[in-house]
Design a protein around this motif. Sequence first.
Motif, short mmCIF file in Angstrom:
data_model
loop_
_atom_site.label_atom_id
_atom_site.label_comp_id
_atom_site.label_asym_id
_atom_site.label_seq_id
_atom_site.Cartn_x
_atom_site.Cartn_y
_atom_site.Cartn_z
N ALA A 66 0.84 -1.20 0.00
CA ALA A 66 0.00 0.00 0.00
C ALA A 66 0.88 1.24 0.00
N LEU A 67 1.96 1.22 0.76
CA LEU A 67 2.90 2.34 0.79
C LEU A 67 3.48 2.61 -0.59
N LEU A 68 3.93 1.57 -1.28
CA LEU A 68 4.57 1.75 -2.59
C LEU A 68 3.58 2.28 -3.63
N PHE A 69 2.36 1.78 -3.61
CA PHE A 69 1.37 2.25 -4.58
C PHE A 69 0.96 3.70 -4.30
N LEU A 70 0.73 4.02 -3.03
CA LEU A 70 0.34 5.39 -2.73
C LEU A 70 1.48 6.36 -3.00
N ALA A 71 2.71 5.93 -2.76
CA ALA A 71 3.87 6.77 -3.11
C ALA A 71 3.95 6.94 -4.62
N ALA A 72 3.68 5.87 -5.38
CA ALA A 72 3.66 5.98 -6.83
C ALA A 72 2.60 6.98 -7.28
N GLY A 73 1.44 6.95 -6.63
CA GLY A 73 0.40 7.92 -6.94
C GLY A 73 0.84 9.35 -6.66
N SER A 74 1.62 9.53 -5.59
CA SER A 74 2.13 10.85 -5.26
C SER A 74 3.09 11.34 -6.35
N PHE A 75 3.97 10.46 -6.82
CA PHE A 75 4.86 10.81 -7.93
C PHE A 75 4.07 11.18 -9.19
N ILE A 76 3.07 10.35 -9.50
CA ILE A 76 2.27 10.57 -10.71
C ILE A 76 1.50 11.89 -10.59
N HIS A 77 0.97 12.15 -9.41
CA HIS A 77 0.23 13.39 -9.15
C HIS A 77 1.12 14.60 -9.39
N HIS A 78 2.40 14.49 -9.06
CA HIS A 78 3.36 15.59 -9.20
C HIS A 78 3.84 15.73 -10.64
N ALA A 79 4.19 14.59 -11.27
CA ALA A 79 4.84 14.63 -12.58
C ALA A 79 3.87 14.53 -13.74
N GLY A 80 2.66 14.05 -13.49
CA GLY A 80 1.70 13.88 -14.58
C GLY A 80 2.07 12.77 -15.53
N SER A 81 2.86 11.80 -15.05
CA SER A 81 3.30 10.69 -15.91
C SER A 81 3.56 9.47 -15.04
N ASN A 82 3.34 8.29 -15.63
CA ASN A 82 3.64 7.02 -14.95
C ASN A 82 5.04 6.54 -15.23
N ASP A 83 5.71 7.14 -16.22
CA ASP A 83 7.01 6.67 -16.66
C ASP A 83 8.08 7.02 -15.63
N LEU A 84 8.85 6.01 -15.22
CA LEU A 84 9.88 6.21 -14.20
C LEU A 84 10.87 7.30 -14.59
N PHE A 85 11.29 7.30 -15.83
CA PHE A 85 12.31 8.25 -16.26
C PHE A 85 11.75 9.67 -16.35
#
Length: 620
Positions: A352-371
Motif C-alpha cells: 500500500a505504501l509503494l502504490f500510494l507513493a507511486a500515486g504521489s509521484f504521478i500526481h506531481h509529474a503527470g506521468s507514470n514513466d519512471l524516467f
Amino acid sequence: MVETFEALKIPWLMDAIFYPYFAAFAIIILFLRRNEKLAMAVSLLASSTVLASTLMLFTRHYGLAAGHSEVLPPVSYTLKWLSTGSATFEFGYLVDSLTVLMLIVVEVVSFLVQVYSIGYMHGDKGRARFYAYLSLFSGSMTALVISPNLLQTYIFWELVGLCSYLLIGFWWHKPEAAAAAKKAFVMTRFGDLGLFLGLLMLLYTRGNVAFTDFGAMGLSAGLATCISLLIFCGVVGKSSQFPLHVWLPDAMEGPTPVSALIHAATMVVAGVYLLSRSAPIFMASQTALHVIFLFGAVTAFVAATMACVQRDIKKVWAYSTISQLGYMVLAFGAASSLSSMFHLFTHAFYKALLFLAAGSFIHHAGSNDLFDIARKGGRRMWITFGTTVVGALALAGIFPFSGFYSKDAILVAVQAMGSPVGYGLVMFTGFLTAYYSFRVVFILCRRPDEHSGHGSHDSPFVMTGPLLILAIATCFVGRWEHGFGAYYLGASHGGVHLDVAIPASILAILGLILAAVSFAGGKNEDGVVDRLPMMEIPRQKYYLDDFYYWVTQKIVLGCSRLCAYVDRHFVDGSVNGVAETVRWLGDRWSRLQTGRIQQYLNALVFMVSVLGLGIYLAVM
C-alpha cells in the motif's frame, strides 16, 4: 466461551463492522451523487467507524487470547437464511484470529486510502461516485472476511469482483480503462467457475459449507483433492496466479488509490485468505498442496522477471504484487498457512505504501514513466521518495524491515519441503525482487532536468500523512512475528533462521548492487538485465496476452461466427422456410376467392362432374 464473547460485546462490534460501508454506499448513491464533499464525509465516517470497531475487536479478542495457552476456538453468530431437504444455509459472522487479523489489514489500508484520496481525487468530477464505489468495495471485502460459510463468502467474493470492475473502469471515457475493467471481470470469471463447482460439490457430498465444520468432514483423499483444486481455481483468478494473472497489470488504468486497495487489502488477497480459511480441506490432500506450490513458485518467478523490465512505475509494483502473491501461495503449498498469512499481513502495509507513493509521484509529474518522474524532480519529493525507499527495502527483504521476517518464514517452510529446485527458484526470485525494487529507487535518484518546470514541492499532507503511517508500520510490523504466530495458531513462531536468512540477504544485497551499477548516475535507460536477449520474453509478457488474443479471435470468435452462420441459414432458415411456404400457399389459395358467382358455379359444376364420373367408374 460464548458467554465470554457476549460479555465482551463482540456481536455488537461485528454489527458496527458489517453495516457502515453498505449504509454509506446507499446514502451516497441515493442522495449525494451531486454533493461531492458530503459524499466524501459520509464515506470517511463509515471507514473510521469500521476501523475503530475493528481495533476495539482486536484489543478485546487479543486480550482474551493472551489468557489462554491455545488458540481461541472460532465463534459464529448466525441466522437461518434458507433450508432445503439436505442443507441449511446461514448468514452471519465468524469470529476467530484469522477474521480479526484480516480485518486489521482491510480496515487500516481502506481508511488510509480514503484519506489519501481526498488529495489524489481533488477536482475529479466523479468523486461522489468514486467514494460510493470505494465504500461498497471495502464493505464487500469486510463481509467476505467475516463470512461463516463458503456460500456467503462466494456471494461477497462476486461482489468484490463487481466493485473491482466498477473502480478499474472508473474513468470509463478512457478506452484503456474500459478494456481493463472488462478484462479483469472476464478473466476472474474463469477461476470463479471452478470455485462455484467446488462449492456445489461440497453441498452435494456433505450438505454443509460452514467453515467451522471443514475439519470434521472426513473427506477421502480423492474427493479432498478434487474439491481443493476447484476452490484453488477461484484463488488463481482472484489472486492473479499464472496463467490468469494477465488482468492485474492492466488494472492499473484505474485511479491509484484503487490500485493500492486492490493490491494490498481487498481483491487479490481474498484468494490467499480463502486458502487459509479452507485449510482443513487442503491439508487432507498432498497432491493439491504440491499443485498449489508449483503454481505459486512459477507465478512468483515469472512475475518477478516481468517487473524487471517495466518503465511504468505502477506496473512494476503490479507485477511485484503478483510475485508476492506467488510467495504466499507457495508458502501455503508448503503446508505453512502461518507464513503465508504473515507475509500477507506484512505485505499489505509496504505494498500500500509503494502504490500510494507511486500515486504521489504521478500526481506531481503527470506521468507514470519512471524516467519522466526522475526528470521532473522525483527525488526532491523528500517524503514520497523516502517512504518509497522504505517500501523497497521491505519488499527486497532487507533486515530489519518487515518483509525480511515474513520472507524468512516462507523460506524456512520451503526448505522443510526438501525440494532443492523449489528452494533455489524461490531464492533466485528474491534476488530478482531486490533488483527490480531498487531499479525503481535508483532511476528516481537521477538528477532532475532543471528545465522541466516542476519544483521540489511534495504532495499535500493529506497524501503524505498516510505514507508516513504506512512507512512506520512497514518498519515495525515484522517484529510481531512471535506474537502473530501465537495469536493465529497458538504456536510460538519467531526468530531469524540464519541458515536461510544469510544467503537470502546476500542475494538481496547483490540484487541491490546490480540495480545500482545499472541505473545509478548516468543517463542510460537500459540496465544490464534489460539488455539480455532472453529478457525480450518477459518484456512481451511471455506472449500470454498474444495467446489469449489469438484464442479469442481465432477460436472463440471463429466458433461464434460458425454458430451464427448455422443459426441464420439452418435454424432460422428452416423456421423462416416453413413460414414462407405457408405464406406462399396462402397467397395461392387466396387467388381462388375472386367474388364472382359465375366462377364459383363453374367450379361447382366441374367438381360435381368429376365426382359423378368417379362414382360411375367405380360402379361399372
